[in-house]
Design an enzyme around this catalytic site. Structure first.
Site, PDB file in Angstrom:
ATOM      1  CD  GLU A   1     -53.627 -34.258  47.455  1.00 15.49           C
ATOM      2  OE1 GLU A   1     -52.398 -34.248  47.319  1.00 15.49           O
ATOM      3  OE2 GLU A   1     -54.383 -33.451  46.889  1.00 15.49           O
TER       4      GLU A   1
ATOM      5  CB  VAL B   1     -61.600 -30.041  36.830  1.00 18.31           C
ATOM      6  CG1 VAL B   1     -62.393 -30.216  35.539  1.00 18.31           C
ATOM      7  CG2 VAL B   1     -61.001 -28.634  36.890  1.00 18.31           C
ATOM      8  N   GLY B   2     -62.380 -32.723  38.245  1.00 17.97           N
ATOM      9  CA  GLY B   2     -62.898 -34.087  38.149  1.00 17.97           C
ATOM     10  C   GLY B   2     -64.083 -34.357  39.064  1.00 17.97           C
TER      11      GLY B   2
ATOM     12  CG  HIS C   1     -55.509 -35.150  41.083  1.00 17.02           C
ATOM     13  ND1 HIS C   1     -55.754 -35.227  42.445  1.00 17.02           N
ATOM     14  CD2 HIS C   1     -55.210 -33.847  40.833  1.00 17.02           C
ATOM     15  CE1 HIS C   1     -55.602 -34.019  42.975  1.00 17.02           C
ATOM     16  NE2 HIS C   1     -55.266 -33.172  42.010  1.00 17.02           N
TER      17      HIS C   1
ATOM     18  CG  ASP D   1     -47.293 -34.730  45.962  1.00 19.97           C
ATOM     19  OD1 ASP D   1     -48.124 -35.087  46.813  1.00 19.97           O
ATOM     20  OD2 ASP D   1     -47.494 -33.805  45.158  1.00 19.97           O
TER      21      ASP D   1
END
Length: 398
Positions: A384, A332-333, A208, A148
């Site tokens: 991802e 949300v984005g 993000h 990450d």
């Protein structure tokens, strides 16, 4: 070629099985509440139907075994035999300074990763449990680690260091690392394909925004700054995390409330952000509904939430020396038009013009700015797991 992607959290395991010839997901699901009485596996069947299988899952190896058995079961299976799994890709949370790209998980690599446990005490040990479980059950299958923090390792020193005694960085690695790197890398690559442009010369800001949120400033395809720090607590106001807060306020609250370091960490990580302002609810859909009803506390919370994102976009436009593309991703984005509109309102001076009609999009790739907007505003759903699977393939092909 089939690749299993595992994301092991402290009490959960998410998985996706990819057929990499077609880049299709052929099985997916997740285990929740590991170590608790009511643990279960929730899986999505090929027809989209969801099933819940309850089972006592005391620890991760039992969980991974349950997932593998489900993958080959006559009723819910996607493959005939476990021998069809060619490789396993793992989401690894904190790679520290050691890992700037995805790697084959050897004994040496795992020891170096375990040395970063201090930096992510909840996540890293859980990631290792997933690796150990696969090693025990499928000893001959190669495993790849995708970190990450890796994408943010291109940040310059002046961006990642804290202005504290330098010896604390040398002794303990106290610096900014950033997170959500796999998501920021995926969308930064995908947006270039989508817009038909090259990363070279591109000034990109990726947002993000989910229950956790972070923003990255990306120049020529490389990250030059990101909003999360040593831990995911820095930066934006999030679902349950405070984001940026004066360190003096932290010690002040500790004194007044008689809190230990564990207590203050719990308060800032789990009881703050939207939840702290909204009496415990961190769901942005609940917040949106309360705003629509005219609840003044909800309106204030939403203003704070949007303002922090907008402020970081402004800061990163300065760090990049301008901006060509602003990108939204995350739960949300990708799905909340009000969030994107609220964030972009007031950014006209940068050359941002949002198209209210195009902005109604949910969970799809889209340009949501007007045709004459100097800055393109884009929605790109993150994936991802696909990037982890692709990295796994690329390393095996070497």
């Amino acid at each position: 070629m089939k690749v299993l992607v595992l994301n092991c959290g402290s009490s959960s395991i998410k998985y996706k099985l990819f057929d990499m010839d077609s880049k299709e997901v052929i099985a997916q699901g997740g285990i929740e509440k590991i170590g608790l009485k009511d643990s279960f596996l929730k899986l999505t069947l090929p027809n989209g139907e969801k099933k819940i299988l309850e089972k006592d899952i005391p620890e991760h190896t039992v969980g991974v075994e349950f997932i593998l058995n489900t993958l080959v079961s006559p009723e819910y299976g996607a493959i005939q035999s476990l021998e069809e799994i060619n490789a396993v890709g793992h989401r690894m949370v904190h790679g520290g300074e050691r890992f700037s790209k995805s790697v084959l998980l050897t004994k040496e690599v795992l020891e170096a990763f375990a040395a970063c446990n201090d930096l992510a005490p909840l996540h890293n040990p859980a990631n290792l449990k997933g690796v150990d479980a696969i090693t025990a059950i499928l000893p001959n299958v190669p495993q790849i680690g995708v970190f990450d923090t890796a994408f943010h390792q291109t940040m310059p020193e002046h961006a990642y260091l804290y202005a504290i005694p330098y010896e604390l960085y040398k002794k303990y690695g106290v610096r900014r690392y950033g997170f959500h790197g796999t998501s920021h890398r995926y969308v930064s690559q995908r947006v270039c394909e989508y817009l038909g442009i090259k990363p070279e010369g591109l000034k990109l800001i990726t947002c993000h925004i989910g229950n956790g949120g972070s923003i990255a400033a990306i120049k020529d395809g490389k990250c030059i700054d990101t909003s999360m720090g040593l831990t995911p607590l820095e930066g934006l106001m999030m679902g349950t995390r405070s984001g940026d807060i004066d360190a003096g306020a932290v010690t002040f609250i500790m004194d007044k409330e008689g809190l230990t370091t564990t207590g203050i960490s719990n308060l800032l990580n789990k009881k703050s952000g939207v939840a702290g302002m909204m009496n415990g609810s961190s769901d942005m859909r609940d917040l949106e509904a309360a705003v629509a009803k005219g609840d003044p506390q909800a309106i204030l919370t939403e203003q704070m939430y949007f303002y922090r994102i907008k402020k970081y976009i402004g800061a990163y436009a300065a760090a990049l020396g301008g901006v060509d593309v602003i990108l939204f991703t995350g739960g949300v984005g990708e799905n909340q038009a009000t969030c994107r509109a609220g964030v972009c309102e007031g950014l006209e001076f940068l050359g941002v013009k949002l198209d209210p009609e195009k902005n109604k999009v949910r969970g799809e790739e889209a340009i949501i700015s007007t045709d004459d907007s100097r800055v393109k505003v884009v929605v790109i759903p993150t994936d991802e797991e696909l990037l982890i699977a692709s990295d796994t393939m690329a390393i095996l092909d070497k």
